[in-house]
Design an enzyme around this catalytic site. Structure first.
Site, PDB file in Angstrom:
ATOM      1  N   HIS A 180       0.834  -1.222   0.000  1.00 14.25           N
ATOM      2  CA  HIS A 180       0.000   0.000   0.000  1.00 14.25           C
ATOM      3  C   HIS A 180       0.861   1.261   0.000  1.00 14.25           C
ATOM      4  O   HIS A 180       0.407   2.312   0.422  1.00 14.25           O
ATOM      5  CB  HIS A 180      -0.961   0.043   1.204  1.00 14.25           C
ATOM      6  CG  HIS A 180      -1.690  -1.233   1.463  1.00 14.25           C
ATOM      7  ND1 HIS A 180      -2.958  -1.487   1.007  1.00 14.25           N
ATOM      8  CD2 HIS A 180      -1.303  -2.363   2.112  1.00 14.25           C
ATOM      9  CE1 HIS A 180      -3.332  -2.703   1.379  1.00 14.25           C
ATOM     10  NE2 HIS A 180      -2.342  -3.252   2.039  1.00 14.25           N
ATOM     11  N   SER A 301      14.276  21.972 -15.819  1.00 13.94           N
ATOM     12  CA  SER A 301      13.061  22.761 -15.984  1.00 13.94           C
ATOM     13  C   SER A 301      13.433  24.079 -16.632  1.00 13.94           C
ATOM     14  O   SER A 301      14.530  24.599 -16.432  1.00 13.94           O
ATOM     15  CB  SER A 301      12.422  23.003 -14.616  1.00 13.94           C
ATOM     16  OG  SER A 301      11.669  24.195 -14.633  1.00 13.94           O
ATOM     17  N   LYS A 307      15.778  21.789 -10.836  1.00 13.30           N
ATOM     18  CA  LYS A 307      15.020  20.570 -11.116  1.00 13.30           C
ATOM     19  C   LYS A 307      15.809  19.512 -11.884  1.00 13.30           C
ATOM     20  O   LYS A 307      16.621  19.813 -12.743  1.00 13.30           O
ATOM     21  CB  LYS A 307      13.762  20.915 -11.924  1.00 13.30           C
ATOM     22  CG  LYS A 307      12.726  21.684 -11.151  1.00 13.30           C
ATOM     23  CD  LYS A 307      11.943  20.821 -10.185  1.00 13.30           C
ATOM     24  CE  LYS A 307      11.003  19.918 -10.869  1.00 13.30           C
ATOM     25  NZ  LYS A 307       9.659  20.158 -11.008  1.00 13.30           N
ATOM     26  N   GLU A 314       8.825   8.840 -16.706  1.00 15.51           N
ATOM     27  CA  GLU A 314       7.412   9.238 -16.824  1.00 15.51           C
ATOM     28  C   GLU A 314       6.836   8.815 -18.172  1.00 15.51           C
ATOM     29  O   GLU A 314       5.682   8.370 -18.265  1.00 15.51           O
ATOM     30  CB  GLU A 314       7.273  10.751 -16.649  1.00 15.51           C
ATOM     31  CG  GLU A 314       7.612  11.211 -15.248  1.00 15.51           C
ATOM     32  CD  GLU A 314       7.761  12.730 -15.191  1.00 15.51           C
ATOM     33  OE1 GLU A 314       6.774  13.394 -14.859  1.00 15.51           O
ATOM     34  OE2 GLU A 314       8.849  13.241 -15.499  1.00 15.51           O
TER      35      GLU A 314
END
Ligand code: ARG
Length: 483
Positions: A180, A301, A307, A314
Site C-alpha cells: 500500500h 526545468s 530541477k 514518466e
C-alpha cells in the site's frame, strides 16, 4: 445503370490494354477497374506508406516462392533466376532510398511486383503463380514479427542484465519494503530489483512462446483454398526459417493471432515497465532520495534551475496504453470477421508497427536508466528508521519464544508500536522496560531480532530477501537466463 457501368469498363479496358502503364488504370488489375481510383478510395485503400516496412520480408518470401516454383517445374529455372536477380536489385533500390513507392500500386506487394516487371519484363508475371497477396501478406507479416520478437527478447535480455548487475551490487543494501506504499518490512534493494527480473523473465517467455505458434508458413495457402499447382510448401517454409507450413489454408490467410499475442505480451511487458518507472519517479524525488537517475535520462526545468525531472521514466509510465490500445484495436478489427481474409485485416500492420516501436523504445530507455542508476544506500537505510519495519519480527519472536498465538502476538506488537509512537522512536530504540510494560515476559534477547539487518538476514526462506538468498537468486537467474 449496370449497362452503363459495363460499357465504361469495356471502354477503359480497351484503353488500358493499349496503354498498360497508364497512371489512370492500375495495370496490376489487368484493366478490370475502369476509372482511376478516386483520391479518397486511394487514401483509404492504399497501405504502402505503412507496409513498405515489410519490403525485405516481401522480397525474401518472393525469392523463396520463385525458387520453389522452379524446383517444382512450374516456372523455368531461368525465369526464377531472373526474378531473384530483379528482386535483389529492388531490395538495393529500396535500401538506398532510390525506389519510388506508388500509392496507386496500393501496397508493398504490388509495388515490388510492378517494379520487377519494369526490370525483368515478362518473367515477373510468373512470380504470382500459385500465390495470392493473402498468403503473401500473412507470410511477410509473420516474418517481420518474428524478427521483432527476437529483437524484443534481446532488448529484454539487456534490461535483465542491467537489473541483475544492480541487484548483485545491492544484495545487502537495505531499504523499506512497502505494501500500500506504507512501510511494511525491510528488504534489500537487490531483492526489490529481482522482482522485476521475474516479471521480465515472464515477458520474455511469453514472447518466446508466441513465436512458436507464429513460426508456421502460410505461403502456398494462396487466396484461401490452396492451389492446384504442385507446389512444395515444406520447401518454402524451410527456406524462410519456419518450422513448417500452416495446416489449414483458410485459417492461414484469416489468422492474425500471432499479432494479437505479440501485442498482449508487449502490453503486459509495458505494464511491468510502467511500474518500475513509477518506482523510479518515487525513489528519485529528493524527499525520498533513494536513487539518482543519470543526467542522460533526466531533464531540467525551463524555469526552476534546481530541477531534475525523470522524464524518461514518466514517458515509459505513460506508454502501456499504446500497447493495450493496439491489442484492443486489432482485436476489434478481427472480431466477427467471417472466413477468410477481409481487407479489414490490412489495419493490422499500422497498429502493430506503432506498438512495436513503443515497446522497443521503452525497453531501451529502461535498460539505459537501470544501467546508469545510482542508488543511495544511506538514504534507504535512513528511511528504514520510520514505520517500525521490524514489528513483524517482534510478533514472530513472541510466537517463537513465548509460545503466543500469532493473533495475540500481533495485538501485543500493536501496543508496542503505540508506545514507540508516543516516544517518537522506532520500536527497537525502546527501553526493555517500555516493552515489558506491554508484555512483562519480553526479555532483552528480543533486541537481537529487532534490528533492520537482523530482520533482513533472517528471511532465508526460498524466495526471501536475505542477502545470501538474493545473491543466490542472481547467480541462478544469470545461469538460467543466459544473460
Ligand atoms: N495490403 C493487403 C493487406 O495488408 C494485402 C493483402 C490484400 N489482399 C487482397 N485480397 N486485397 O492486407
Amino acid at each position: 445503370m449496370t449497362r452503363h457501368k459495363t460499357a465504361m469498363t469495356d471502354q477503359t479496358q480497351h484503353n488500358a490494354s493499349q496503354n498498360p502503364d497508364s497512371a489512370a488504370a492500375n495495370s496490376m488489375w489487368g484493366g478490370r477497374f475502369s476509372e482511376s481510383n478516386a483520391a479518397i478510395m486511394q487514401a483509404i485503400n492504399a497501405s504502402i506508406d505503412v507496409d513498405k516496412r515489410l519490403y525485405a520480408q516481401d522480397i525474401q518470401g518472393s525469392m523463396a516462392h520463385a525458387r520453389m516454383l522452379a524446383k517444382q517445374g512450374i516456372i523455368t529455372g531461368d525465369d526464377a533466376e531472373v526474378i531473384c536477380k530483379g528482386l535483389a536489385q529492388i531490395k538495393t533500390e529500396i535500401q538506398e532510398g532510390r525506389f519510388v513507392f506508388s500509392q496507386e500500386l496500393e501496397d508493398i506487394h504490388m509495388n515490388v511486383e510492378a517494379r520487377l516487371k519494369a526490370i525483368v519484363g515478362e518473367p515477373a508475371g510468373r512470380l504470382h503463380t500459385a500465390r495470392s497477396r493473402n498468403d503473401q501478406v500473412a507470410t511477410d507479416f509473420r516474418l517481420w514479427l518474428r524478427d521483432q520478437i527476437d529483437y524484443s527478447v534481446g532488448q529484454i535480455d539487456k534490461l535483465l542484465t542491467a537489473l541483475l548487475d544492480q541487484a548483485e551490487k545491492h544484495a545487502e543494501t537495505v531499504m523499506p519494503g512497502y505494501t500500500h506504499l506504507q512501510p511494511a518490512q525491510p528488504v534489500t534493494f537487490g531483492h526489490h530489483l529481482m522482482a522485476y527480473v521475474e516479471m521480465l523473465t515472464r515477458d520474455k517467455e511469453r514472447l518466446q512462446d508466441a513465436r512458436k505458434r507464429l513460426n508456421r508458413s502460410p505461403l502456398g495457402s494462396a487466396a484461401m483454398a490452396g492451389t492446384g499447382f504442385a507446389i512444395d510448401r515444406e520447401a518454402t517454409a524451410a527456406a524462410l526459417g519456419f518450422d513448417g507450413p500452416t495446416r489449414n489454408s483458410m485459417d492461414a490467410v484469416a489468422d492474425r493471432d500471432f499479432a494479437l499475442e505479440f501485442l498482449a505480451a508487449g502490453a503486459i511487458c509495458l505494464i511491468h515497465l510502467s511500474r518500475l518507472a513509477e518506482e523510479l519517479v518515487i525513489w528519485s524525488t529528493p524527499s525520498i532520495g533513494f536513487v539518482t537517475m543519470s543526467d542522460k535520462f533526466s531533464t531540467g526545468s525551463s524555469i526552476m534551475p534546481q530541477k531534475r525531472n525523470p522524464d524518461a521514466a514518466e514517458l515509459i509510465r505513460a506508454k502501456p496504453g499504446r500497447l493495450l490500445g493496439a491489442f484492443q484495436t486489432l482485436a476489434v478489427v478481427m472480431k466477427g470477421l467471417p472466413m477468410t481474409y477481409a481487407k479489414d485485416m490490412q489495419e493490422d500492420k499500422e497498429i502493430t508497427f506503432a506498438a512495436a516501436d513503443a515497446l522497443d523504445l521503452s525497453l531501451a530507455a529502461m535498460a539505459g536508466m537501470i544501467e546508469d542508476l545510482t542508488a543511495h544506500p544511506a538514504a534507504m537505510r535512513a528511511a528504514c528508521q520510520k514505520g517500525h519495519l521490524t514489528a513483524t519480527d517482534l510478533a514472530d519472536w513472541l510466537v517463537r519464544e513465548l509460545g503466543m498465538p500469532f493473533r495475540d502476538a500481533h495485538h501485543v506488537t500493536g501496543r508496542v508500536v503505540v508506545v514507540a509512537d508516543q516516544k517518537d522512536c522506532p520500536i527497537w530504540d525502546l527501553e526493555l522496560a517500555d516493552l515489558q510494560s506491554v508484555e512483562p515476559r519480553i526479555t532483552a534477547q528480543v533486541f537481537e531480532v529487532l534490528s533492520i539487518d537482523a530482520s533482513v538476514a533472517s528471511r532465508r526462506s526460498f524466495g526471501g530477501t536475505a542477502p545470501e538468498r538474493v545473491k543466490a537468486a542472481v547467480a541462478e537467474a544469470r545461469a538460467r537466463l543466459n544473460v
